[in-house]
Scaffold this active site. Structure first.
Site, PDB file in Angstrom:
ATOM      1  CE  LYS A 116      34.536  45.155  37.783  1.00  0.00           C
ATOM      2  NZ  LYS A 116      34.064  43.827  37.478  1.00  0.00           N
ATOM      3  CE  LYS A 199      40.170  44.252  33.690  1.00  0.00           C
ATOM      4  NZ  LYS A 199      39.673  43.026  34.266  1.00  0.00           N
ATOM      5  CE  LYS A 202      31.671  42.150  32.059  1.00  0.00           C
ATOM      6  NZ  LYS A 202      32.728  41.159  32.254  1.00  0.00           N
TER       7      LYS A 202
HETATM    8  N1  AQP Z   1      42.171  42.266  29.448  1.00  0.00           N
HETATM    9  C1  AQP Z   1      42.291  41.041  29.928  1.00  0.00           C
HETATM   10  N2  AQP Z   1      43.447  40.350  29.734  1.00  0.00           N
HETATM   11  C2  AQP Z   1      43.576  39.078  30.202  1.00  0.00           C
HETATM   12  N3  AQP Z   1      42.593  38.414  30.846  1.00  0.00           N
HETATM   13  C3  AQP Z   1      41.438  39.041  31.064  1.00  0.00           C
HETATM   14  N4  AQP Z   1      40.268  38.687  31.647  1.00  0.00           N
HETATM   15  C4  AQP Z   1      39.389  39.707  31.585  1.00  0.00           C
HETATM   16  N5  AQP Z   1      39.950  40.760  30.954  1.00  0.00           N
HETATM   17  C5  AQP Z   1      41.211  40.389  30.618  1.00  0.00           C
HETATM   18  C6  AQP Z   1      40.034  37.356  32.227  1.00  0.00           C
HETATM   19  O1  AQP Z   1      38.817  36.882  31.700  1.00  0.00           O
HETATM   20  C7  AQP Z   1      38.260  35.937  32.632  1.00  0.00           C
HETATM   21  C8  AQP Z   1      36.761  36.130  32.719  1.00  0.00           C
HETATM   22  O2  AQP Z   1      36.532  37.239  33.506  1.00  0.00           O
HETATM   23  P1  AQP Z   1      35.134  37.763  33.947  1.00  0.00           P
HETATM   24  O3  AQP Z   1      34.015  37.003  33.471  1.00  0.00           O
HETATM   25  O4  AQP Z   1      35.225  38.031  35.401  1.00  0.00           O
HETATM   26  O5  AQP Z   1      35.179  39.042  33.156  1.00  0.00           O
HETATM   27  P2  AQP Z   1      35.688  40.328  33.721  1.00  0.00           P
HETATM   28  O6  AQP Z   1      36.979  40.234  34.462  1.00  0.00           O
HETATM   29  O7  AQP Z   1      34.515  40.877  34.444  1.00  0.00           O
HETATM   30  O8  AQP Z   1      35.934  41.002  32.344  1.00  0.00           O
HETATM   31  P3  AQP Z   1      36.197  42.463  32.238  1.00  0.00           P
HETATM   32  O9  AQP Z   1      36.007  42.863  30.857  1.00  0.00           O
HETATM   33  O10 AQP Z   1      37.496  42.742  32.913  1.00  0.00           O
HETATM   34  O11 AQP Z   1      34.975  43.019  33.068  1.00  0.00           O
HETATM   35  P4  AQP Z   1      34.929  44.238  33.998  1.00  0.00           P
HETATM   36  O12 AQP Z   1      35.244  45.399  33.138  1.00  0.00           O
HETATM   37  O13 AQP Z   1      33.527  44.221  34.492  1.00  0.00           O
HETATM   38  O14 AQP Z   1      35.956  43.981  35.059  1.00  0.00           O
HETATM   39  C9  AQP Z   1      38.992  36.150  33.944  1.00  0.00           C
HETATM   40  O15 AQP Z   1      39.839  35.058  34.201  1.00  0.00           O
HETATM   41  C10 AQP Z   1      39.804  37.389  33.719  1.00  0.00           C
HETATM   42  O16 AQP Z   1      41.052  37.329  34.398  1.00  0.00           O
END
Ligand code: AQP
Length: 338
Positions: A116, A199, A202
């Protein structure tokens, strides 16, 4: 004598409005199952959300929307404790102590931070983003959680949680339970529909590669139908040579409970088109009631706030006791009554 249930803790950020399918299949789906067998604590982690800039009004709305979606997926406030992280200030208070037990190099090794911060550049990278995993460690340790249901991308953060908890215990005496990650192999990682090498996320997915649960189902159905697959014709799970198709099989299996082997059998001799069309239907069928339930909570914000207030009260009872114990062990002078 009744045996004590193991405790689980997990959180989700209210950052994107709608959850995406990776959040649901990788994490939240397990939360719903675990509330039946565990002492379950689930948080909408708004403190984590502000590690990147958020519009205040949107953050408030997304926090309610996240809670409504969690209830929409089947979380039941009589079976679990559902709360908003900022309603329990003890998380941030314990995080400070944990910051002081975490090495700079240790935090700098977190791959999510490296990814990030590389994208955002030094100017756009906050100290909050850097210490995000330490706050996450405090979130987990403050409830003495045994298990943390998350997607594969969070494994390293849970390891850090264990290391920091262990360090505290070694220095000040047994205090924290060291948690295990609870990662379901089958849907641990859901991939982008347009780029199955990354993966579904968002921040990294293209609009066509990510499936938002709150989108019109017809829009998501179209994304499944136009998902990127290889040029072959055989329906067979193979992450190496058929990553796009394998991702679709994983999603189909996770949404229906039909094993990947059974799906390979079912689609023998068929081309990719019918599988994609059927998956689009399976998703639509699953997502419609979810959206309706979520909408019911959104239409009744007073009830939603009541559920969250009750959750925060239950959570605080645990968090305050752990924090008081930790503060005492660290050597903070208790505040005398005036
Ligand atoms: N692609 C994925 N496959 C499986 N699990 C996933 N998680 C996120 N993406 C995947 C799981 O979702 C939970 C919530 O995570 P969060 O609120 O921390 O969201 P995040 O990880 O910020 O989601 P993103 O989309 O991956 O955001 P960015 O792009 O900002 O990093 C967690 O348990 C995570 O493992």
């Amino acid at each position: 004598m009744a045996t004590q249930r193991l405790r689980v803790l997990s959180g989700i950020q209210p950052t994107a409005g709608s959850f995406h399918l990776g959040n649901y299949l990788g994490a939240v789906r397990q939360w719903v199952a675990l509330q039946e067998t565990h002492d379950a604590f689930y948080a909408v982690v708004d403190l984590h959300a502000i590690t990147i800039p958020q519009d205040p009004e949107e953050l408030r709305a997304s926090t309610r929307l996240a809670a409504a979606q969690l209830l929409g997926t089947g979380l039941d406030p009589t079976r679990c404790t559902l709360f908003v992280q900022s309603h329990v200030p003890e998380h941030a208070q314990l995080a400070w102590v944990m910051n002081c037990l975490t090495g700079f190099g240790e935090a700098a090794r977190m791959t999510q931070f490296k990814d990030k911060s590389a994208k955002q550049g030094t100017e756009g990278t906050t100290v909050g983003l850097f210490t995000y995993p330490v706050l996450q460690a405090a979130d987990i340790l403050i409830y003495n959680a045994h298990r943390v249901p998350v997607g594969e991308d969070q494994r390293q953060h849970i390891e850090l949680t264990r290391d920091v908890g262990e360090r505290f215990n070694a220095r000040y005496g047994p205090t924290f339970t060291l948690p295990e990650p609870y990662i379901l192999k089958e849907a641990a990682k859901i991939y982008d529909l347009q780029d199955p090498a990354i993966k579904m996320s968002k921040s990294a997915s293209s609009p066509k590669g990510i499936v938002w649960l709150m989108d019109e189902p017809a829009k998501s159905a179209k994304k499944f139908r136009s998902a990127v697959t290889d040029t072959g014709t055989e329906i067979r799970f193979d992450r190496e040579t058929k990553p796009g198709l394998s991702n679709l099989l994983t999603i189909y299996s996770a949404l229906t409970g039909i094993s990947v082997a059974e799906l390979e059998e079912k689609f023998t001799g068929q081309l990719y088109g019918p599988l994609k069309t059927e998956l689009a239907e399976v998703f639509t069928h699953w997502v419609a009631p979810f959206r309706a339930r979520t909408q019911e909570y959104l239409d009744d914000p007073a009830e939603l706030d009541r559920i969250l207030a009750e959750g925060a009260e239950k959570a605080r009872a645990h968090a305050a006791a752990t924090l008081a114990d930790a503060y005492e062990k660290v050597g903070f002078l208790p505040a005398a009554q005036a």
